[in-house]
Design a protein around this motif. Structure first.
Motif, short mmCIF file in Angstrom:
data_model
loop_
_atom_site.label_atom_id
_atom_site.label_comp_id
_atom_site.label_asym_id
_atom_site.label_seq_id
_atom_site.Cartn_x
_atom_site.Cartn_y
_atom_site.Cartn_z
N SER A 140 0.81 -1.22 0.00
CA SER A 140 0.00 0.00 0.00
C SER A 140 0.85 1.27 0.00
O SER A 140 0.37 2.33 -0.34
CB SER A 140 -0.94 0.01 1.21
N GLY A 141 2.13 1.14 0.39
CA GLY A 141 2.98 2.33 0.43
C GLY A 141 3.72 2.59 -0.86
O GLY A 141 4.53 3.51 -0.92
N ARG A 187 -7.94 3.41 0.05
CA ARG A 187 -6.72 4.03 -0.45
C ARG A 187 -5.48 3.27 0.04
O ARG A 187 -4.37 3.69 -0.25
CB ARG A 187 -6.63 5.48 -0.01
N THR A 188 -5.65 2.18 0.78
CA THR A 188 -4.49 1.51 1.34
C THR A 188 -4.19 0.18 0.66
O THR A 188 -3.15 -0.38 0.89
CB THR A 188 -4.71 1.26 2.84
N GLN A 208 0.23 5.33 -4.08
CA GLN A 208 -0.07 6.57 -3.39
C GLN A 208 -0.52 7.66 -4.37
O GLN A 208 -1.44 8.42 -4.12
CB GLN A 208 1.17 7.05 -2.62
N SER A 260 -2.96 -2.05 -2.42
CA SER A 260 -2.07 -1.76 -3.52
C SER A 260 -2.71 -2.13 -4.85
O SER A 260 -3.65 -2.91 -4.90
CB SER A 260 -0.75 -2.53 -3.34
#
Length: 208
Positions: A159-160, A194-195, A165, A197
């Protein structure tokens, strides 16, 4: 009595002659000159049905419409005005400024969102041109603005990732029922949409 009749006849003859001599002759009506109309064939991106870019070309040809095929006046066009309709209906161009034509085709940037706040979908652009003596009618064309990514898969592992993002920041949403969002942990992460991927390249583990 006979002399009176002769005088009356003479007066009538003279009167008739005077009246006939002063009647103006009727001039033939000159033929009406045909109306000159500047007809424009306008296409966005040369007639493409869709695009993934907001920059589109304003392709057009201009002809003198009277009889026959008409004279090509494209090279004599020196100004244009353009407006993207907030809806798919015809919009009024009268308040738009005339823009000097510096190249052919010119480029126009579609709005980030349409009148309904939607980023993608069909767009309509209004267009008009003029020469030294003629101004065309307002014409329009439509094109469908598509997202760069039409298909994607969601997982819960990265997710990062900067690309994820960025996608989230641009408004991409990842619903809970996408693959990789079925465990308790995944459901919590996906609740924000939104987290999770996004896997753009299924064969590239770097995007998982």
């Amino acid at each position: 009595m006979k002399a009176y009749s002769s005088i009356l006849a003479c007066v009538m003859f003279l009167g008739g002659g005077v009246s006939s001599a002063h009647t103006p002759a009727q001039k033939p009506t000159p033929p009406t000159a045909p109306s000159l109309i500047l007809e424009v064939d306008f296409k966005l991106n040369a007639g493409a049905a869709s695009t993934k870019q907001r920059l589109v070309t304003l392709d057009f040809t201009a002809r003198l419409k009277n009889s026959g095929p008409g004279q090509d006046l494209t090279s004599t066009v020196h100004h244009y005005r353009v407006l993207e309709s907030p809806t798919l209906f015809v919009a009024d161009l009268s308040a738009q400024p005339w823009i000097p034509l510096s190249k052919h085709p010119e480029v126009h940037q579609l709005a980030l969102r349409n009148g309904q706040g939607e980023r993608y979908g069909e767009r309509r652009v209004m267009f008009q041109v003029k020469t030294d003596t003629l101004t065309s009618d307002v014409v329009s064309d439509t094109i469908t603005l598509e997202p760069v990514l039409k298909e994607y898969r969601v997982s819960a592992g990265a997710s990062g990732h900067p690309l994820v993002q960025y996608a989230a920041g641009q408004g991409f949403q990842f619903p809970r029922d996408n693959p990789g969002c079925h465990s308790n942990r995944d459901s919590t992460e996906c609740a924000s949409r939104r987290t999770c991927s996004m896997q753009i390249c299924p064969d590239n583990p770097g995007f998982r």
